[in-house]
Design a protein around this motif. Structure first.
Motif, PDB file in Angstrom:
ATOM      1  N   UNK A 268       0.829  -1.201   0.000  1.00  0.00           N
ATOM      2  CA  UNK A 268       0.000   0.000   0.000  1.00  0.00           C
ATOM      3  C   UNK A 268       0.859   1.245   0.000  1.00  0.00           C
ATOM      4  N   UNK A 269       1.834   1.282   0.935  1.00  0.00           N
ATOM      5  CA  UNK A 269       2.640   2.499   1.094  1.00  0.00           C
ATOM      6  C   UNK A 269       3.444   2.780  -0.169  1.00  0.00           C
ATOM      7  N   UNK A 270       4.092   1.737  -0.730  1.00  0.00           N
ATOM      8  CA  UNK A 270       4.918   1.997  -1.910  1.00  0.00           C
ATOM      9  C   UNK A 270       4.066   2.392  -3.114  1.00  0.00           C
ATOM     10  N   UNK A 271       2.878   1.773  -3.239  1.00  0.00           N
ATOM     11  CA  UNK A 271       2.023   2.136  -4.370  1.00  0.00           C
ATOM     12  C   UNK A 271       1.555   3.581  -4.239  1.00  0.00           C
ATOM     13  N   UNK A 272       1.234   3.994  -3.004  1.00  0.00           N
ATOM     14  CA  UNK A 272       0.810   5.381  -2.795  1.00  0.00           C
ATOM     15  C   UNK A 272       1.951   6.331  -3.116  1.00  0.00           C
ATOM     16  N   UNK A 273       3.155   5.984  -2.660  1.00  0.00           N
ATOM     17  CA  UNK A 273       4.323   6.826  -2.944  1.00  0.00           C
ATOM     18  C   UNK A 273       4.541   6.950  -4.443  1.00  0.00           C
ATOM     19  N   UNK A 274       4.429   5.815  -5.144  1.00  0.00           N
ATOM     20  CA  UNK A 274       4.631   5.813  -6.592  1.00  0.00           C
ATOM     21  C   UNK A 274       3.651   6.755  -7.267  1.00  0.00           C
ATOM     22  N   UNK A 275       2.367   6.641  -6.839  1.00  0.00           N
ATOM     23  CA  UNK A 275       1.328   7.378  -7.532  1.00  0.00           C
ATOM     24  C   UNK A 275       1.326   8.867  -7.189  1.00  0.00           C
ATOM     25  N   UNK A 276       1.577   9.190  -5.906  1.00  0.00           N
ATOM     26  CA  UNK A 276       1.412  10.583  -5.493  1.00  0.00           C
ATOM     27  C   UNK A 276       2.714  11.355  -5.361  1.00  0.00           C
ATOM     28  N   UNK A 277       3.856  10.661  -5.267  1.00  0.00           N
ATOM     29  CA  UNK A 277       5.112  11.396  -5.113  1.00  0.00           C
ATOM     30  C   UNK A 277       6.046  11.171  -6.304  1.00  0.00           C
ATOM     31  N   UNK A 278       6.410   9.914  -6.553  1.00  0.00           N
ATOM     32  CA  UNK A 278       7.453   9.657  -7.561  1.00  0.00           C
ATOM     33  C   UNK A 278       6.995  10.029  -8.965  1.00  0.00           C
ATOM     34  N   UNK A 279       5.753   9.673  -9.317  1.00  0.00           N
ATOM     35  CA  UNK A 279       5.292   9.934 -10.685  1.00  0.00           C
ATOM     36  C   UNK A 279       5.113  11.421 -10.955  1.00  0.00           C
ATOM     37  N   UNK A 280       4.382  12.161 -10.089  1.00  0.00           N
ATOM     38  CA  UNK A 280       4.208  13.593 -10.356  1.00  0.00           C
ATOM     39  C   UNK A 280       5.532  14.346 -10.415  1.00  0.00           C
ATOM     40  N   UNK A 281       6.515  13.929  -9.597  1.00  0.00           N
ATOM     41  CA  UNK A 281       7.789  14.640  -9.571  1.00  0.00           C
ATOM     42  C   UNK A 281       8.802  14.063 -10.562  1.00  0.00           C
ATOM     43  N   UNK A 282       8.379  13.032 -11.322  1.00  0.00           N
ATOM     44  CA  UNK A 282       9.257  12.371 -12.287  1.00  0.00           C
ATOM     45  C   UNK A 282      10.543  11.866 -11.655  1.00  0.00           C
ATOM     46  N   UNK A 283      10.401  11.213 -10.515  1.00  0.00           N
ATOM     47  CA  UNK A 283      11.576  10.700  -9.812  1.00  0.00           C
ATOM     48  C   UNK A 283      11.622   9.169  -9.858  1.00  0.00           C
ATOM     49  N   UNK A 284      11.052   8.588 -10.918  1.00  0.00           N
ATOM     50  CA  UNK A 284      10.934   7.123 -10.950  1.00  0.00           C
ATOM     51  C   UNK A 284      12.283   6.424 -10.846  1.00  0.00           C
ATOM     52  N   UNK A 285      13.362   7.102 -11.279  1.00  0.00           N
ATOM     53  CA  UNK A 285      14.660   6.426 -11.241  1.00  0.00           C
ATOM     54  C   UNK A 285      15.166   6.230  -9.811  1.00  0.00           C
ATOM     55  N   UNK A 286      14.547   6.932  -8.848  1.00  0.00           N
ATOM     56  CA  UNK A 286      14.953   6.750  -7.455  1.00  0.00           C
ATOM     57  C   UNK A 286      14.131   5.673  -6.751  1.00  0.00           C
ATOM     58  N   UNK A 287      13.309   4.968  -7.541  1.00  0.00           N
ATOM     59  CA  UNK A 287      12.355   4.022  -6.959  1.00  0.00           C
ATOM     60  C   UNK A 287      13.014   3.034  -6.003  1.00  0.00           C
ATOM     61  N   UNK A 288      14.095   2.400  -6.457  1.00  0.00           N
ATOM     62  CA  UNK A 288      14.714   1.354  -5.645  1.00  0.00           C
ATOM     63  C   UNK A 288      15.118   1.888  -4.275  1.00  0.00           C
ATOM     64  N   UNK A 289      15.818   3.027  -4.258  1.00  0.00           N
ATOM     65  CA  UNK A 289      16.287   3.606  -2.995  1.00  0.00           C
ATOM     66  C   UNK A 289      15.105   3.974  -2.107  1.00  0.00           C
TER      67      UNK A 289
END
Lengths: 215, 195
Positions: free
Chosen positions: B53-74
């Motif tokens: 849940x937490x990682x999916x929320x982060x992906x959708x609301x933080x990483x994607x809008x800010x285009x930070x997908x390359x930091x996903x692993x960290x």
């Protein structure tokens, strides 16, 4: 000086035998089985692990006097995740086909127990050069293991072994079994290899014993 | 129907242990006795579900809008590690009984690749927050099913005469292989439900 050199060599060699990641420590099982459907896949996974392991071991060792003991685990995680991201980006850019084959197991190098184990058990307590040798030894041993398992599975599953443009030709009258490329084939190959190793070790120690009795 | 498909895929068809090779270290390590396997399963189901849940929320609301997908692993691994720590502290204070039962397994879960693996799989399938949670939960249940069956098998080894060369890891891997062969039979079932 001489003693230090000898221990550097030992730190490199021990990864292959006494502290072999797969066969004697049994760590890093997931990638060992998941990516070894062919020799080449095993090779590139191994190269990625060598890079990450050397990077993290060197930096953990450099910072070992600065890192407070209580928060060492999160610090290790960052020191491991950084090279993993580098590997991910480089692979995605230059070898997209291989990146797709290895899939989620590239980012999952972060949670590979081998790397954590080397950081905690070795690099956190030893100087930089020793840690680098330790990382190279363990990493190369891991790569060899992956190539061995991958080679066996590829040969039994497809009847040939391909590395780059060189292909070992098919053996006549040999019927490949595709099940070796599926997950059950991986489990059974590794289990059988470990059993063979046990037999070899048992024989060697028996011979030693009988020799010492004669002598 | 998509929900049913995700549950079937997670528990049986794409079983974490037998089909995806995820979470093998604890699977081989803590399956020596049935009680331990059950305890570990509880901890794993809880952590994987919440971490998904937490990682999916982060992906959708933080990483994607800010285009930070390359930091996903960290980002993911830090979130999972700190979440496990948090659960540990929280349970020690408020649920000492449960902590006694699960406590020793919690630190082990950080390096359980099934947690990060589940989160990564959710991204590759581009599930939203709800479906990610469900898929994480189903995968964790599948993992638990595998380890509980396997612990039951391992308990019977105690009564058997096992050749010394096969004892321990070789036999564990070969048994897992045979179980995995059985699970291979599920692949292709419900092909219209499972993507």
């Amino acid at each position: 000086m001489n003693k230090n050199k000898a221990s550097l060599g030992y730190d490199f060699i021990k990864g292959f035998i006494q502290e072999n990641p797969t066969f004697s420590l049994a760590v890093g099982m997931c990638p060992t089985l998941a990516v070894t459907t062919s020799l080449v896949n095993g090779f590139w996974m191994g190269v990625a692990v060598i890079f990450v392991l050397t990077f993290s071991n060197v930096f953990v060792s450099l910072l070992r006097k600065v890192i407070p003991d209580e928060i060492r685990i999160p610090v290790f995680i960052i020191l491991i995740a950084t090279p993993v991201v580098i590997v991910e980006l480089v692979m995605k850019a230059y070898m997209p086909a291989m990146y797709n084959i290895l899939g989620i197991f590239v980012p999952l190098i972060v949670v590979n127990c081998i790397i954590f184990h080397r950081a905690e058990a070795f690099a956190y307590r030893n100087p930089v050069l020793n840690s680098a040798m330790d990382a190279l030894g363990s990493g190369m041993a891991f790569t060899l293991n992956l190539m061995l398992i991958g080679g066996i599975r590829e040969f039994l599953g497809t009847g040939q072994i391909a590395f780059g443009s060189a292909v070992f030709p098919k053996v006549p009258l040999f019927e490949p079994a595709a099940v070796m490329l599926t997950p059950p084939g991986g489990f059974i190959t590794l289990g059988a290899l470990m059993a063979l190793l046990n037999i070899a070790v048992a024989r060697a120690s028996k011979r030693k014993k009988s020799e010492s009795q004669v002598g | 129907m998509e929900v049913l498909g995700i549950i079937l895929a997670g528990v049986l068809i794409n079983n974490f242990v037998f089909m995806q090779y995820l979470g093998l270290c604890p699977f081989l390590g803590v399956s020596k006795d049935l009680n331990m396997a059950t305890g570990m399963s509880g901890a794993v189901i809880f952590v994987i579900t919440v971490a998904s849940t937490v990682t999916a929320a982060l992906e959708q609301y933080v990483l994607k809008p800010l285009e930070l997908e390359y930091l996903r692993t960290i980002v993911y691994i830090l979130v999972i590690a700190s979440f496990v720590q948090l659960v540990e502290i929280f349970m020690k204070k408020t649920l000492p009984g449960l902590y006694q039962a699960l406590g020793i397994y919690l630190p082990l879960i950080t390096t359980n690749c099934a947690v990060l693996g589940a989160a990564m799989l959710n991204v590759t399938k581009s599930y939203g927050v709800v479906l990610s949670t469900l898929s994480g939960f189903a995968g964790a249940v599948g993992w638990s099913l595998a380890i509980i069956i396997f612990a039951g098998i391992r308990e019977r080894w105690k009564l058997m005469d096992i050749p010394a060369t096969l004892d321990g890891f070789p036999l564990a891997l070969i048994s897992t292989g045979l179980m995995s062969l059985a699970f291979l039979g599920f692949s292709g079932l419900f092909a219209n439900l499972v993507k």
